[in-house]
Scaffold this active site. Structure first.
Site, mmCIF file in Angstrom:
data_model
loop_
_atom_site.group_PDB
_atom_site.id
_atom_site.type_symbol
_atom_site.label_atom_id
_atom_site.label_comp_id
_atom_site.label_asym_id
_atom_site.label_seq_id
_atom_site.Cartn_x
_atom_site.Cartn_y
_atom_site.Cartn_z
ATOM 1 N N GLU A 153 48.051 19.012 74.311
ATOM 2 C CA GLU A 153 48.713 18.035 73.444
ATOM 3 C C GLU A 153 49.586 17.092 74.259
ATOM 4 O O GLU A 153 50.400 17.502 75.058
ATOM 5 C CB GLU A 153 49.576 18.758 72.399
ATOM 6 C CG GLU A 153 48.780 19.658 71.469
ATOM 7 C CD GLU A 153 47.828 18.893 70.545
ATOM 8 O OE1 GLU A 153 47.922 17.653 70.492
ATOM 9 O OE2 GLU A 153 46.997 19.547 69.884
ATOM 10 N N HIS A 173 46.925 23.697 71.892
ATOM 11 C CA HIS A 173 46.247 24.254 70.715
ATOM 12 C C HIS A 173 44.960 24.955 71.149
ATOM 13 O O HIS A 173 44.266 24.487 72.059
ATOM 14 C CB HIS A 173 45.894 23.135 69.726
ATOM 15 C CG HIS A 173 46.907 22.962 68.633
ATOM 16 N ND1 HIS A 173 47.498 21.751 68.340
ATOM 17 C CD2 HIS A 173 47.422 23.853 67.732
ATOM 18 C CE1 HIS A 173 48.338 21.908 67.316
ATOM 19 N NE2 HIS A 173 48.305 23.174 66.927
ATOM 20 N N ARG A 180 50.799 20.472 54.988
ATOM 21 C CA ARG A 180 49.673 20.438 54.047
ATOM 22 C C ARG A 180 49.610 21.735 53.245
ATOM 23 O O ARG A 180 49.132 21.780 52.119
ATOM 24 C CB ARG A 180 48.394 20.254 54.887
ATOM 25 C CG ARG A 180 47.114 19.978 54.184
ATOM 26 C CD ARG A 180 45.977 19.761 55.189
ATOM 27 N NE ARG A 180 46.009 20.658 56.337
ATOM 28 C CZ ARG A 180 45.556 21.910 56.338
ATOM 29 N NH1 ARG A 180 45.014 22.427 55.269
ATOM 30 N NH2 ARG A 180 45.634 22.649 57.441
#
Ligand code: PCA
Length: 214
Positions: free
Chosen positions: A82, A171, A92
């Site tokens: 990242e 990630h 979300r």
């Protein structure tokens, strides 16, 4: 001389999943020695606020020279290095405490974003040389991983004692048993180990060089 340390963090399972590959890979590396550094692996909760407080405590307790925060990114096929953390929480789904902040800052009044302090292009090359799927990612999302990433970078920028600490977020894909796309645990572990070795061996943080962003 106290031993030099690398802090690796992974998250607990969230969103109805039984496992979180980030924590499984971190647990496998905990207690090992990589390039003369003791690897401290710690689990942080997938909870806004609490994840960041855990990171602050770990930084003060272990005084690492390098921090790799890791998290699961379902739907991605490669280890994602990242590039940037943004000052936004926009969930979300609820976190593991049921909280679901929408459009709130990670740090009120903080800058819009921080770049990683990891040499992500060197790490990308190293992973690719080893045949491990990897990519530079331009967004860590707006859930708890980005929250932890932004808060970690803010801590390093604002505490003079942490000025020289190298840190960032990586990630990782699902494990095969979670669905597709996926990456086997052994490859994740090898990949994170390669990231540590590369970050410790690469003196020059190319990301912070204006004009060398691509
Ligand atoms: N991944 C989530 C939070 C915890 C995790 O492992 C994210 O990408 O924000």
């Amino acid at each position: 001389m106290p031993r030099k340390r690398v802090l690796l963090t992974g998250f607990d399972p969230f969103g109805g999943q039984a496992v979180n590959p980030s924590w499984m890979a971190v647990a496998a590396l905990h207690g090992t020695t990589v390039a003369g550094h003791e690897v401290i692996g710690a689990q942080v909760p997938t909870v806004f606020g609490a994840a960041l407080q855990a990171m602050r405590d770990l930084l003060r307790q272990h005084k690492p020279t390098l921090v790799l925060a890791t998290g699961q990114a379902g739907g991605r096929a490669a280890i994602s290095l990242e590039r940037v953390a943004i000052n936004v929480n926009d969930a979300r789904i609820p976190d593991n405490s049921g909280a679901q902040p929408v459009d709130t800052p990670v740090v009120p009044g903080g800058p819009a974003a921080y770049f990683t302090r990891l040499p992500i292009k060197a790490m990308l090359t190293e992973l690719q040389l080893r045949g491990i799927h990897a990519e530079v990612s331009q967004t860590a999302g707006t859930f708890v991983c980005n929250h932890l990433f932004y808060g970690l970078m803010h801590e390093l920028e604002t505490d003079p004692a942490l000025r020289d600490v190298r840190a960032g977020l990586i990630h990782v894909p699902w494990l095969p048993e979670q669905g597709q796309p996926s990456m086997p645990l052994a490859e994740l572990v090898e990949g994170l180990k390669a990231c540590i070795e590369c970050a410790l061996a690469t003196g020059h943080d190319i990301v912070r060089q204006a004009g060398a962003l691509n």
